[in-house]
Scaffold this motif. Structure first.
Motif, PDB file in Angstrom:
ATOM      1  N   GLY A 133      44.911  18.283  39.419  1.00  0.00           N
ATOM      2  CA  GLY A 133      44.457  18.370  40.794  1.00  0.00           C
ATOM      3  C   GLY A 133      43.348  19.357  41.058  1.00  0.00           C
ATOM      4  N   VAL A 134      42.750  19.926  40.012  1.00  0.00           N
ATOM      5  CA  VAL A 134      41.675  20.906  40.197  1.00  0.00           C
ATOM      6  C   VAL A 134      40.396  20.193  40.626  1.00  0.00           C
ATOM      7  N   SER A 135      39.858  20.606  41.766  1.00  0.00           N
ATOM      8  CA  SER A 135      38.593  20.047  42.242  1.00  0.00           C
ATOM      9  C   SER A 135      37.528  21.126  42.423  1.00  0.00           C
ATOM     10  N   ARG A 136      37.928  22.397  42.326  1.00  0.00           N
ATOM     11  CA  ARG A 136      37.006  23.536  42.354  1.00  0.00           C
ATOM     12  C   ARG A 136      37.209  24.317  41.060  1.00  0.00           C
ATOM     13  N   LEU A 137      36.142  24.509  40.311  1.00  0.00           N
ATOM     14  CA  LEU A 137      36.270  25.132  38.992  1.00  0.00           C
ATOM     15  C   LEU A 137      35.311  26.310  38.851  1.00  0.00           C
ATOM     16  N   LEU A 138      35.867  27.463  38.533  1.00  0.00           N
ATOM     17  CA  LEU A 138      35.076  28.654  38.211  1.00  0.00           C
ATOM     18  C   LEU A 138      35.006  28.765  36.691  1.00  0.00           C
ATOM     19  N   VAL A 139      33.801  28.739  36.159  1.00  0.00           N
ATOM     20  CA  VAL A 139      33.596  28.737  34.708  1.00  0.00           C
ATOM     21  C   VAL A 139      33.113  30.114  34.263  1.00  0.00           C
ATOM     22  N   GLN A 165      31.422  12.503  35.300  1.00  0.00           N
ATOM     23  CA  GLN A 165      32.449  12.404  36.339  1.00  0.00           C
ATOM     24  C   GLN A 165      32.002  11.498  37.485  1.00  0.00           C
ATOM     25  N   ARG A 166      32.891  10.590  37.866  1.00  0.00           N
ATOM     26  CA  ARG A 166      32.618   9.738  39.016  1.00  0.00           C
ATOM     27  C   ARG A 166      32.743  10.549  40.312  1.00  0.00           C
ATOM     28  N   ASN A 167      33.806  11.341  40.402  1.00  0.00           N
ATOM     29  CA  ASN A 167      34.048  12.209  41.559  1.00  0.00           C
ATOM     30  C   ASN A 167      33.880  13.641  41.073  1.00  0.00           C
ATOM     31  N   GLN A 168      32.673  14.174  41.211  1.00  0.00           N
ATOM     32  CA  GLN A 168      32.360  15.455  40.580  1.00  0.00           C
ATOM     33  C   GLN A 168      33.087  16.625  41.241  1.00  0.00           C
ATOM     34  N   MET A 169      33.506  17.556  40.396  1.00  0.00           N
ATOM     35  CA  MET A 169      34.125  18.790  40.862  1.00  0.00           C
ATOM     36  C   MET A 169      33.060  19.703  41.479  1.00  0.00           C
ATOM     37  N   SER A 170      33.529  20.619  42.318  1.00  0.00           N
ATOM     38  CA  SER A 170      32.681  21.728  42.738  1.00  0.00           C
ATOM     39  C   SER A 170      32.780  22.801  41.661  1.00  0.00           C
ATOM     40  N   VAL A 171      31.656  23.356  41.262  1.00  0.00           N
ATOM     41  CA  VAL A 171      31.643  24.293  40.128  1.00  0.00           C
ATOM     42  C   VAL A 171      30.862  25.557  40.481  1.00  0.00           C
ATOM     43  N   ARG A 172      31.451  26.686  40.138  1.00  0.00           N
ATOM     44  CA  ARG A 172      30.761  27.967  40.144  1.00  0.00           C
ATOM     45  C   ARG A 172      30.802  28.503  38.726  1.00  0.00           C
ATOM     46  N   SER A 173      29.807  29.263  38.350  1.00  0.00           N
ATOM     47  CA  SER A 173      29.788  29.826  36.999  1.00  0.00           C
ATOM     48  C   SER A 173      29.402  31.294  37.037  1.00  0.00           C
ATOM     49  N   ILE A 174      29.901  32.025  36.039  1.00  0.00           N
ATOM     50  CA  ILE A 174      29.551  33.437  35.834  1.00  0.00           C
ATOM     51  C   ILE A 174      28.818  33.494  34.503  1.00  0.00           C
ATOM     52  N   SER A 321      45.496  45.215  28.582  1.00  0.00           N
ATOM     53  CA  SER A 321      45.816  45.134  30.007  1.00  0.00           C
ATOM     54  C   SER A 321      44.645  45.573  30.887  1.00  0.00           C
ATOM     55  N   ALA A 322      43.911  46.602  30.476  1.00  0.00           N
ATOM     56  CA  ALA A 322      42.770  47.065  31.276  1.00  0.00           C
ATOM     57  C   ALA A 322      41.692  45.992  31.359  1.00  0.00           C
ATOM     58  N   TRP A 323      41.503  45.260  30.287  1.00  0.00           N
ATOM     59  CA  TRP A 323      40.520  44.183  30.269  1.00  0.00           C
ATOM     60  C   TRP A 323      40.976  43.018  31.148  1.00  0.00           C
ATOM     61  N   ILE A 324      42.249  42.687  31.111  1.00  0.00           N
ATOM     62  CA  ILE A 324      42.765  41.607  31.948  1.00  0.00           C
ATOM     63  C   ILE A 324      42.600  41.966  33.426  1.00  0.00           C
ATOM     64  N   GLU A 325      42.822  43.222  33.763  1.00  0.00           N
ATOM     65  CA  GLU A 325      42.615  43.673  35.148  1.00  0.00           C
ATOM     66  C   GLU A 325      41.143  43.531  35.543  1.00  0.00           C
ATOM     67  N   ALA A 326      40.260  43.893  34.648  1.00  0.00           N
ATOM     68  CA  ALA A 326      38.825  43.773  34.929  1.00  0.00           C
ATOM     69  C   ALA A 326      38.427  42.306  35.065  1.00  0.00           C
ATOM     70  N   LEU A 327      38.970  41.482  34.202  1.00  0.00           N
ATOM     71  CA  LEU A 327      38.690  40.049  34.238  1.00  0.00           C
ATOM     72  C   LEU A 327      39.178  39.447  35.555  1.00  0.00           C
ATOM     73  N   ALA A 328      40.353  39.867  35.990  1.00  0.00           N
ATOM     74  CA  ALA A 328      40.909  39.385  37.255  1.00  0.00           C
ATOM     75  C   ALA A 328      40.028  39.799  38.437  1.00  0.00           C
ATOM     76  N   ALA A 329      39.543  41.034  38.421  1.00  0.00           N
ATOM     77  CA  ALA A 329      38.663  41.506  39.492  1.00  0.00           C
ATOM     78  C   ALA A 329      37.370  40.701  39.525  1.00  0.00           C
ATOM     79  N   LEU A 330      36.824  40.412  38.361  1.00  0.00           N
ATOM     80  CA  LEU A 330      35.596  39.612  38.263  1.00  0.00           C
ATOM     81  C   LEU A 330      35.827  38.218  38.833  1.00  0.00           C
ATOM     82  N   VAL A 331      36.933  37.608  38.451  1.00  0.00           N
ATOM     83  CA  VAL A 331      37.262  36.260  38.921  1.00  0.00           C
ATOM     84  C   VAL A 331      37.475  36.247  40.434  1.00  0.00           C
ATOM     85  N   GLN A 332      38.230  37.217  40.936  1.00  0.00           N
ATOM     86  CA  GLN A 332      38.507  37.253  42.369  1.00  0.00           C
ATOM     87  C   GLN A 332      37.236  37.416  43.194  1.00  0.00           C
ATOM     88  N   THR A 333      36.299  38.209  42.697  1.00  0.00           N
ATOM     89  CA  THR A 333      35.027  38.381  43.395  1.00  0.00           C
ATOM     90  C   THR A 333      34.302  37.047  43.526  1.00  0.00           C
TER      91      THR A 333
END
Length: 339
Positions: A133-139, A165-174, A321-333
Motif C-alpha cells: 500500500g505504499v504510494s509515497r516513497l522516501l529514497v 509503473q502505471r500508477n506512479q508513486m510519489s517519490v522524494r530522495s535524499i 544506536s547513535a547512527w540509527i537516531e541520526a538516520l531517523a532524524a534525517l528521515v523525519q526532516t
C-alpha cells in the motif's frame, strides 16, 4: 516501440515508505556468485564511463575471468556466519530504523532496504512496498557524499522502476547527507569511543572511496563533499589540521583517480614519522569488502611492511544506536509535511 506497463495492485489507503539503498553484494563468497554480481556492477555506465562495446569486451574477456576469483578470496576473509557484512548491517539498520520511527511517530513509515546490484533488488523491493500500500516513497541511498557512480546509480534504479509503473508513486530522495549534524556526531562518537577503549595513534586517516579524476573534472562534487565531511568531523573532534589526513582508496585501472591515494600513504607515512595510525572510512555507512578486507586487513599489512608499529581500523557506523537516531532524524526532516 510499444511500451508495456506493469500491472498494478488494487488501490489501498495511502502509506509512506522509506527505502534504504546500499551498493550490493554477491550471494556467497565464491567465484561463481561473485562473477554475475561484478558483471552487473561493472556494466553500469555510471560506474565505468567508457563506450559500452569497448568496455564489455574488456570486462567479459579479461576482468571477470580474473577478478571474480580474487574478489571471492577477499569475501571469504570477511564473510560472517549470517552472510555478507554489508547485507547484514544494512538489514539490521533498516529494522532498527523502522523500530525507532514507530516509537517516534504516530503514523510511522514502512522501512525496507535494497541493493543497487544483486539482491534484494530495487525493483523487487519497490514492488513489495507497493503491494503493502505504499504510494509515497522516501529514497535514501546510504552514501553520505554524493557520487554519480554510487548515489546517482542507486537513484537511477528507482527512476527506472517509475518508468514501468502505471500508477506512479510519489517519490522524494535524499541524494547526500555529508554535512548532517547527526551523521557527523555519530561518526565522532564512534571514533572517540574507540580511542577511549584502545588509545590513539599519531594521526587519524579518513579514507574515502575514490572516483576517477575525469568524473570529478566533469562536475562530480564528491571530493569536495568528502573534504567538507572531514572538516566538520575534525571540528567535532577538536583536531588540528596536522592531526588527520584525507585519502581516497580502491583505485582501479590505469586512469588517473582523485588523490591522495590511501594505499600510497600507508607506505609513505611510516617513512615520514607516522608509526601509529588510526583509520576510519566515513564514506561507508556499513562495513564491507572495501573496509574490512582492503583497509582493515590489507591496509594493516602494507602499513606494517612499511615500518609502522600500530595500526587501528575503526569500524563503520553499521547499526550503532547513535547512527540509527541520526538516520531517523534525517528521515523525519524529509518526511515533514508529506501526507
Amino acid at each position: 516501440m510499444t511500451h508495456y506497463f506493469l500491472a498494478e495492485p488494487p488501490a489501498s489507503p495511502a502509506k509512506t515508505g522509506v527505502l534504504l539503498i546500499n551498493l550490493g553484494t554477491p550471494a556467497a563468497p565464491t567465484a561463481a556468485a561473485v562473477k554475475p554480481y561484478l558483471r552487473e556492477f561493472l556494466s553500469d555506465q555510471r560506474v565505468v564511463e567508457l563506450p559500452r562495446w569497448l568496455w564489455q569486451t574488456v570486462l567479459r574477456g579479461i576482468i571477470l575471468p580474473f577478478r571474480s576469483g580474487k574478489s571471492a578470496h577477499g569475501y571469504q576473509k570477511i564473510w560472517q556466519s549470517e552472510g555478507s557484512p554489508l547485507y547484514v548491517y544494512t538489514e539490521r539498520s533498516a529494522l532498527a530504523l523502522e523500530q525507532h520511527l514507530r516509537k517516534a511517530m504516530a503514523d510511522a513509515p514502512l522501512v525496507a532496504f535494497a541493493m543497487t546490484y544483486g539482491a534484494p533488488s530495487v525493483a523487487d523491493t519497490i514492488a513489495r512496498l507497493k503491494q503493502q500500500g505504499v504510494s509515497r516513497l522516501l529514497v535514501l541511498p546510504l552514501y553520505p557524499q554524493y557520487a554519480a557512480s554510487a548515489g546517482g546509480a542507486a537513484l537511477d534504479k528507482v527512476w527506472q522502476v517509475l518508468l514501468q509503473q502505471r500508477n506512479q508513486m510519489s517519490v522524494r530522495s535524499i541524494s547526500r547527507y555529508y554535512d548532517h549534524p547527526g551523521y557527523i556526531q555519530a561518526l565522532a562518537g564512534k571514533i572517540e569511543q574507540h580511542w577511549q577503549q584502545h588509545g590513539r595513534g599519531d594521526k587519524l586517516m579518513l579514507s574515502f572511496h575514490g572516483i576517477p579524476q575525469a568524473q570529478h573534472n566533469a562536475g562530480d562534487p564528491y571530493p569536495q563533499e568528502c573534504r567538507q565531511t572531514a572538516v566538520l568531523l575534525a571540528q567535532q573532534l577538536k583536531l588540528a589540521e596536522s592531526d588527520y589526513i584525507v585519502a581516497f582508496q580502491s583505485q582501479f585501472g590505469k586512469a588517473k583517480w582523485i588523490g591522495p591515494s590511501t594505499q600510497d600513504l600507508l607506505v609513505s607515512l611510516p617513512k615520514n614519522g607516522v608509526k601509529k595510525l588510526d583509520v576510519v572510512c566515513p564514506g561507508f555507512a556499513a562495513d564491507c569488502l572495501e573496509t574490512l578486507e582492503e583497509i582493515a586487513l590489507q591496509g594493516r599489512e602494507d602499513f606494517y611492511a612499511a615500518g609502522g608499529t600500530q595500526y587501528q581500523y575503526i569500524p563503520c557506523l553499521n547499526d550503532d544506536s547513535a547512527w540509527i537516531e541520526a538516520l531517523a532524524a534525517l528521515v523525519q526532516t524529509h518526511l515533514h509535511g508529506w501526507g
